[in-house]
Enzyme design. Structure first.
Site, PDB file in Angstrom:
ATOM      1  N   ALA A  68      -5.762  -6.367   9.612  1.00  0.00           N
ATOM      2  CA  ALA A  68      -4.703  -5.377   9.373  1.00  0.00           C
ATOM      3  C   ALA A  68      -4.079  -5.596   8.010  1.00  0.00           C
ATOM      4  O   ALA A  68      -4.218  -6.664   7.408  1.00  0.00           O
ATOM      5  CB  ALA A  68      -3.629  -5.477  10.449  1.00  0.00           C
ATOM      6  N   ASN A  69      -3.380  -4.574   7.528  1.00  0.00           N
ATOM      7  CA  ASN A  69      -2.525  -4.702   6.347  1.00  0.00           C
ATOM      8  C   ASN A  69      -1.114  -5.028   6.806  1.00  0.00           C
ATOM      9  O   ASN A  69      -0.748  -4.739   7.939  1.00  0.00           O
ATOM     10  CB  ASN A  69      -2.452  -3.369   5.600  1.00  0.00           C
ATOM     11  CG  ASN A  69      -3.709  -3.063   4.819  1.00  0.00           C
ATOM     12  OD1 ASN A  69      -4.770  -3.607   5.082  1.00  0.00           O
ATOM     13  ND2 ASN A  69      -3.583  -2.171   3.873  1.00  0.00           N
ATOM     14  N   ARG A  70      -0.317  -5.549   5.896  1.00  0.00           N
ATOM     15  CA  ARG A  70       1.102  -5.729   6.189  1.00  0.00           C
ATOM     16  C   ARG A  70       1.792  -4.371   6.118  1.00  0.00           C
ATOM     17  O   ARG A  70       1.682  -3.676   5.118  1.00  0.00           O
ATOM     18  CB  ARG A  70       1.756  -6.596   5.123  1.00  0.00           C
ATOM     19  CG  ARG A  70       1.405  -8.032   5.184  1.00  0.00           C
ATOM     20  CD  ARG A  70       2.232  -8.780   4.141  1.00  0.00           C
ATOM     21  NE  ARG A  70       1.608 -10.057   3.835  1.00  0.00           N
ATOM     22  CZ  ARG A  70       1.708 -11.128   4.612  1.00  0.00           C
ATOM     23  NH1 ARG A  70       2.418 -11.083   5.727  1.00  0.00           N
ATOM     24  NH2 ARG A  70       1.112 -12.250   4.277  1.00  0.00           N
ATOM     25  N   SER A  71       2.472  -3.983   7.166  1.00  0.00           N
ATOM     26  CA  SER A  71       3.252  -2.745   7.142  1.00  0.00           C
ATOM     27  C   SER A  71       4.199  -2.734   8.331  1.00  0.00           C
ATOM     28  O   SER A  71       3.780  -2.929   9.470  1.00  0.00           O
ATOM     29  CB  SER A  71       2.329  -1.534   7.222  1.00  0.00           C
ATOM     30  OG  SER A  71       3.084  -0.351   7.401  1.00  0.00           O
TER      31      SER A  71
END
Ligand code: C5P
Length: 226
Positions: A29-32
């Site tokens: 995942a990406n950081r968000s």
């Protein structure tokens, strides 16, 4: 009417990360946090729009007055976005994972026996680009985001052209953005609105204020005859 400038308009917003499974217990995942995207959905609903928010996994509550579709992966997010069409405007604030694992394990991958797993990655669909280049079905106004750590404006202009969108909201997510604690996960944001006409640099403000300012610009753009 001035307090509900988006009455009668439909809006699609993507928000949050996507989770791309490695196996049933692990993901990429990406950081968000989803804070900015959710704030935009909430502000658009408050301005009278019928809003569909497509949210990846976040810890935020569903904004009031918004139709929320919860998804996990980029491919699910794209399918949900296409299902939400037609809309007058679409804002792509999600931090979509660029890659997914080619073949996710059906069972938890065990440590040891087979050595270190070698994850083969494949590119995910670009949701923004797919919707921005659709004929028919392209929303009248398509807004992308660009989270950059360097060359913020140059990258945003490049992205505008490459993705086929109308506006890019560019933000500096580097550690030296000037926002204590950083932009990601925080409540404040420093953005530039990049359009084919030029660049508007907005003051550092809360993500809610950025959302309201963006919604005001969207309402103005949708007011002009198509
Ligand atoms: O290419 P990049 O990820 O920097 O572009 C960011 C913009 O594109 C954001 O608006 C993001 O929501 C959107 N995007 C997307 N699908 C992807 C990758 C990015 O919609 N697979």
């Amino acid at each position: 009417p001035t307090s509900r400038p988006l009455a009668g308009k439909t809006l699609l917003v993507t928000s949050g990360p996507t989770h791309e499974p490695i196996d049933p217990v692990r993901y990429i995942a990406n950081r968000s946090s989803g804070k900015q995207g959710h704030a935009i959905a909430a502000a658009a609903a408050a301005a009278g729009a019928a809003v569909t928010l497509i949210s990846g996994p976040v810890t935020l509550a569903d904004p009031p007055g918004v139709t929320v579709v919860h998804v996990e992966s980029a491919r699910d997010m794209l399918a949900a976005a296409e299902a939400a069409l037609p809309v007058d405007a679409a804002v792509f604030a999600a931090a979509v994972a660029d890659w997914r694992v080619a073949t996710a394990g059906a069972q938890k991958i065990k440590k040891g026996a087979a050595g270190t797993p070698q994850l083969a990655l494949v590119e995910n669909p670009d949701i923004l680009k797919t919707i921005a280049t659709r004929t028919p079905g392209r929303p009248r106004l398509v807004v992308g985001f660009a989270a950059e750590t360097e060359n913020v404006l140059a990258n945003a202009r490049d992205k505008l052209a490459r993705k086929g969108c109308d506006w890019i909201v560019a933000n500096d997510v580097s550690a030296d953005s000037g926002i204590a604690g950083g932009v990601m996960g925080g409540d404040r944001n420093s953005v530039h609105l990049v359009t084919t006409d030029g660049v508007d640099s907005w003051p550092v403000q809360s993500k809610d204020a950025v959302a309201r300012a963006l919604v005001a610009r969207i309402a103005a753009a949708l007011k002009d005859p198509a």
